[in-house]
Motif scaffolding. Structure first.
Motif, PDB file in Angstrom:
ATOM      1  N   UNK A 115       0.809  -1.209   0.000  1.00 35.61           N
ATOM      2  CA  UNK A 115       0.000   0.000   0.000  1.00 35.61           C
ATOM      3  C   UNK A 115       0.853   1.274   0.000  1.00 35.61           C
ATOM      4  N   UNK A 116       1.891   1.273   0.842  1.00 36.13           N
ATOM      5  CA  UNK A 116       2.731   2.465   0.932  1.00 36.13           C
ATOM      6  C   UNK A 116       3.422   2.730  -0.414  1.00 36.13           C
ATOM      7  N   UNK A 117       3.795   1.640  -1.074  1.00 35.76           N
ATOM      8  CA  UNK A 117       4.451   1.742  -2.388  1.00 35.76           C
ATOM      9  C   UNK A 117       3.513   2.410  -3.391  1.00 35.76           C
ATOM     10  N   UNK A 118       2.273   1.928  -3.427  1.00 38.15           N
ATOM     11  CA  UNK A 118       1.304   2.508  -4.368  1.00 38.15           C
ATOM     12  C   UNK A 118       1.055   3.977  -4.037  1.00 38.15           C
ATOM     13  N   UNK A 119       0.927   4.261  -2.728  1.00 39.21           N
ATOM     14  CA  UNK A 119       0.651   5.636  -2.321  1.00 39.21           C
ATOM     15  C   UNK A 119       1.816   6.578  -2.608  1.00 39.21           C
ATOM     16  N   UNK A 120       3.031   6.013  -2.635  1.00 41.55           N
ATOM     17  CA  UNK A 120       4.200   6.890  -2.750  1.00 41.55           C
ATOM     18  C   UNK A 120       4.382   7.458  -4.149  1.00 41.55           C
ATOM     19  N   UNK A 121       3.881   6.763  -5.169  1.00 45.63           N
ATOM     20  CA  UNK A 121       4.125   7.197  -6.546  1.00 45.63           C
ATOM     21  C   UNK A 121       3.146   8.249  -7.021  1.00 45.63           C
ATOM     22  N   UNK A 122       3.485   8.877  -8.154  1.00 40.14           N
ATOM     23  CA  UNK A 122       2.589   9.859  -8.763  1.00 40.14           C
ATOM     24  C   UNK A 122       1.615   9.175  -9.707  1.00 40.14           C
ATOM     25  N   UNK A 123       1.996   8.001 -10.191  1.00 43.29           N
ATOM     26  CA  UNK A 123       1.118   7.215 -11.063  1.00 43.29           C
ATOM     27  C   UNK A 123       1.485   5.753 -10.888  1.00 43.29           C
ATOM     28  N   UNK A 144      -8.173  -4.905 -12.507  1.00 46.02           N
ATOM     29  CA  UNK A 144      -6.918  -4.515 -11.849  1.00 46.02           C
ATOM     30  C   UNK A 144      -6.754  -2.994 -11.874  1.00 46.02           C
ATOM     31  N   UNK A 145      -7.105  -2.381 -13.004  1.00 47.26           N
ATOM     32  CA  UNK A 145      -7.020  -0.917 -13.097  1.00 47.26           C
ATOM     33  C   UNK A 145      -7.834  -0.290 -11.966  1.00 47.26           C
ATOM     34  N   UNK A 146      -9.059  -0.766 -11.806  1.00 48.26           N
ATOM     35  CA  UNK A 146      -9.921  -0.158 -10.781  1.00 48.26           C
ATOM     36  C   UNK A 146      -9.530  -0.575  -9.364  1.00 48.26           C
ATOM     37  N   UNK A 147      -8.956  -1.761  -9.214  1.00 47.43           N
ATOM     38  CA  UNK A 147      -8.453  -2.142  -7.883  1.00 47.43           C
ATOM     39  C   UNK A 147      -7.372  -1.164  -7.454  1.00 47.43           C
ATOM     40  N   UNK A 148      -6.481  -0.842  -8.404  1.00 51.04           N
ATOM     41  CA  UNK A 148      -5.376   0.069  -8.073  1.00 51.04           C
ATOM     42  C   UNK A 148      -5.894   1.485  -7.842  1.00 51.04           C
ATOM     43  N   UNK A 170      -5.840   3.621  -4.237  1.00 48.03           N
ATOM     44  CA  UNK A 170      -5.195   4.931  -4.090  1.00 48.03           C
ATOM     45  C   UNK A 170      -6.222   6.062  -4.172  1.00 48.03           C
ATOM     46  N   UNK A 171      -7.464   5.714  -3.882  1.00 49.25           N
ATOM     47  CA  UNK A 171      -8.569   6.679  -3.767  1.00 49.25           C
ATOM     48  C   UNK A 171      -8.726   7.557  -5.002  1.00 49.25           C
ATOM     49  N   UNK A 172      -8.506   6.997  -6.172  1.00 52.01           N
ATOM     50  CA  UNK A 172      -8.726   7.690  -7.453  1.00 52.01           C
ATOM     51  C   UNK A 172      -7.936   8.984  -7.566  1.00 52.01           C
TER      52      UNK A 172
END
Lengths: 144, 501
Positions: free
Chosen positions: B229-237, B293-297, B301-303
């Motif tokens: 989760x932290x990894x996904x949150x850390x990026x810009x995309x 998967x697109x929508x899971x991601x 990351x709260x869209x």
């Protein structure tokens, strides 16, 4: 005052600084001509042991033991740079024994030699810094 | 036992008049090609160990070394060239799949080199970028299809999350593991300074580099290494990697010996285990699965972040892209068959996939024909070698390009194509501590920044020549391109006219 510093993290132990140092004092234009079949006596030396390496040259101490120890006044501190007057040096090697960094070394001619920040070379700026391929050796002002 | 001896491909030529026995070549060669013979007082070299990476040549202080291609030859044969014969010897000896690195070196046409750019003369003014404003900034992401207003008539902000770039170039996915920590840090710092993005690749993000998160694209690939989760949150995309230009249709394999220390921790797998990314995503067998998967991601990351789907350029790329544009993805990244890699089976790298120029032109046309071009931005990679390639790609319809190889060359890579040996003398494609430290990020990031700054100047010059003052006005502007030496079919696919028309 600007001094030569070494970031040990980036030293590759390539020893190029030693060759650029030895070349700088020859006054030659071409390194191959200057150093071919010559056993170099650089004023900077790479120390290495077990994967750690770093280059050591004169620290230009504010309170230099070599100058204190010099019995003929050959070593002097000029604008912060410790210079050697080889005409006055009698080769007693007291400075070599005094220097805690091993930065003073003998030459073939009796007098000692040490880094003078390339002030007297044709380049005018430290050539170990110019020749370092990894930005390890830097010439900069740092807080005293 | 058969005799497998092959004469070395390259010869190390040492000028003994200039060699001063400083031994820097010996100390710097990880392949141990150089040796000092103390009793003879001379340096010698073993050509067979040389990979032609130029490390010794570059560091030799007296320019005493050069590497030349051996003129030793097999009997001339237009069909059985030396490379093919050598490969058979290698396979007859090893029984293994041939491995290669970096991009496809085979002699396929490079369409970028067969297109030329327009310039203004007399009837339309060109623009001098040094005197007049010139815009290279772009935004990546879905564009709203219509302007919506609230009941007071104010425009409703319905813009989906976007990436904002100072110029249309990003650093493509190269994982921490395939390249070194110092290479990653160099790219991250360069991206941050330039106001563009770099890509983690499938290897997670080292915790030291989270601070560059606002310039980071985090990748989710079939092995899901390092994803949390932290990894996904850390990026810009977030980029979903479906395929890679260098090896379409197959997965990845980082050998266990490279999974050490921080790499093991960052990938979240035990030290010494092979990191095997499966060929497909085992949960994606259709566009509908991809959409999940697109929508899971997005949900995770709260869209707030755009989602990129990266595919290799293959035969049905236009239809596949059309599906992706309907899957909820914000950006499609297409990787052509010249794209680089840290290791790929030679046959796959050299024979699978299609040129990016053709893929880009057909995808852009297909999406426009279907009226869904604004659903997505298009990013292309797969051997963008210069600012001229960037301009041509944009004129063919790309919003932005990915560069990988070009960025590595800026960092010191000499394209010796031996990444898979893990002994990169330039500190890029290696995890050996003594080699990694050869790439000082303080130097590396500046060189990458310099390269991009130079390209930006050149892009502005070329745009100015065309009389275009914003890169957005160049996108898909195929009238700015003409083909040279292309046949009717190629021109039709590229959607450009021949020079002189």
């Amino acid at each position: 005052m600007k001094r030569v510093y070494v970031n040990e993290k980036w030293c590759l132990a390539c020893h190029l600084c030693e060759y650029y140092c030895a070349f700088a004092s020859t006054g030659e234009k071409d390194m191959a001509r200057a150093l071919k079949n010559v056993k170099i006596r650089p004023r900077i030396r790479v120390e290495e042991l077990g994967g750690i390496s770093f280059a050591v040259s004169c620290r230009h101490c504010d309170d230099p033991l070599c100058v204190k120890g010099c019995i003929t006044g050959a070593l002097t501190r000029v604008d912060g740079v410790i210079m050697i007057d080889s005409d006055r040096c009698i080769g007693c090697y007291t400075c070599i024994l005094c220097c805690p960094f091993g930065a003073v070394s003998p030459t073939e001619h009796g007098a000692v030699q040490k880094c003078e920040l390339c002030i007297r070379t044709t380049a005018g700026t430290p050539q170990c810094v110019q020749g370092c391929p990894n930005g390890t050796i830097v010439f900069e002002e740092r807080g005293e | 036992m058969a005799v497998d001896y092959l004469y070395p491909e390259y010869e190390i030529i040492r000028n003994y008049d200039r060699c001063i026995n400083c031994r820097v070549c010996e100390r710097q060669c990880s392949n141990e090609a150089h040796e000092y013979l103390g009793d003879m007082g001379k340096m010698v070299s073993d050509d067979a160990k040389c990979v032609n990476c130029h490390r010794c040549v570059s560091l030799c202080p007296t320019r005493a070394l050069k590497i030349v291609k051996s003129d030793h030859t097999f009997k001339a044969n237009a069909n059985w060239d030396a490379a093919k014969i050598r490969e058979i010897y290698k396979q007859a000896a090893s029984g293994g799949v041939l491995l290669s690195s970096m991009g496809n070196p085979e002699n396929f046409p490079v369409y970028f080199d067969k297109m030329v750019i327009n310039a203004s003369q007399v009837t339309n003014p060109s623009i001098d970028p040094l005197r007049e404003p010139m815009e290279t900034r772009i935004h990546l992401g879905a564009k709203p299809s219509k302007i919506e207003r609230d009941k007071n008539g104010r425009i409703r902000k319905n813009l989906p999350p976007h990436l904002k770039l100072s110029m249309p170039v990003m650093f493509s996915a190269m994982s921490f593991g395939s390249i070194s920590y110092n290479a990653h840090e160099s790219l991250a710092r360069a991206a941050a300074e330039l106001g563009i993005y770099y890509n983690t690749g499938e290897g997670g993000l080292h915790e030291d580099l989270y601070k560059y998160g606002s310039n980071t694209i985090v990748q989710v690939a079939s092995g899901r290494f390092g994803v949390h989760r932290k990894y996904l949150d850390s990026g810009a995309a977030i980029e979903i990697k479906m395929g890679q230009g260098a090896k379409p249709g197959i997965g990845g394999h980082l050998p266990g010996k490279k999974i050490v220390g921080d790499i093991s921790r960052t990938r979240m797998i035990p030290e010494g285990t092979d990191a095997i990314s499966p060929a497909p995503h085992h949960d994606i067998y259709s566009i509908e699965d991809l959409r999940q998967l697109v929508y899971s991601l997005k949900e995770a990351t709260r869209y707030t972040k755009p989602v990129i789907v990266k595919i290799a350029a293959v035969h049905n790329v236009a239809a596949i892209a059309s599906g992706i544009a309907r899957s909820g993805a914000d950006i499609i990244a297409i990787d052509g068959f010249r794209g680089g890699t840290g290791a790929a089976p030679t046959r796959i790298r050299d024979h699978v996939g299609i040129p990016i120029e053709l893929a880009l032109a057909s995808v852009d046309k297909r999406l426009r024909d279907e009226g869904i071009r604004d659903n997505v931005s298009i990013v292309v990679g797969g051997s963008i070698r210069s600012s001229a390639d960037v301009v041509k790609a944009v004129a063919l319809g790309a919003d932005c390009v990915y560069i990988g190889t070009a960025a590595l060359i800026a960092l010191g890579c000499h394209l010796c194509r031996n990444c898979h040996t893990g002994k990169c003398n330039w500190g890029i494609a290696t995890q050996r501590e003594d080699l990694v430290k050869r790439l000082n990020p303080d130097i590396g990031y500046k060189r990458v920044v310099n390269l991009m700054t130079a390209w930006q100047h050149e892009i502005k010059e070329m745009m100015g020549g065309m009389g275009i003052n914003a890169i957005e006005s160049l996108r898909g502007n195929r009238l700015m391109l003409r083909g040279v030496g292309l046949n009717e079919k190629e021109l039709e696919i590229l959607g450009i006219k021949h020079a002189g028309e």
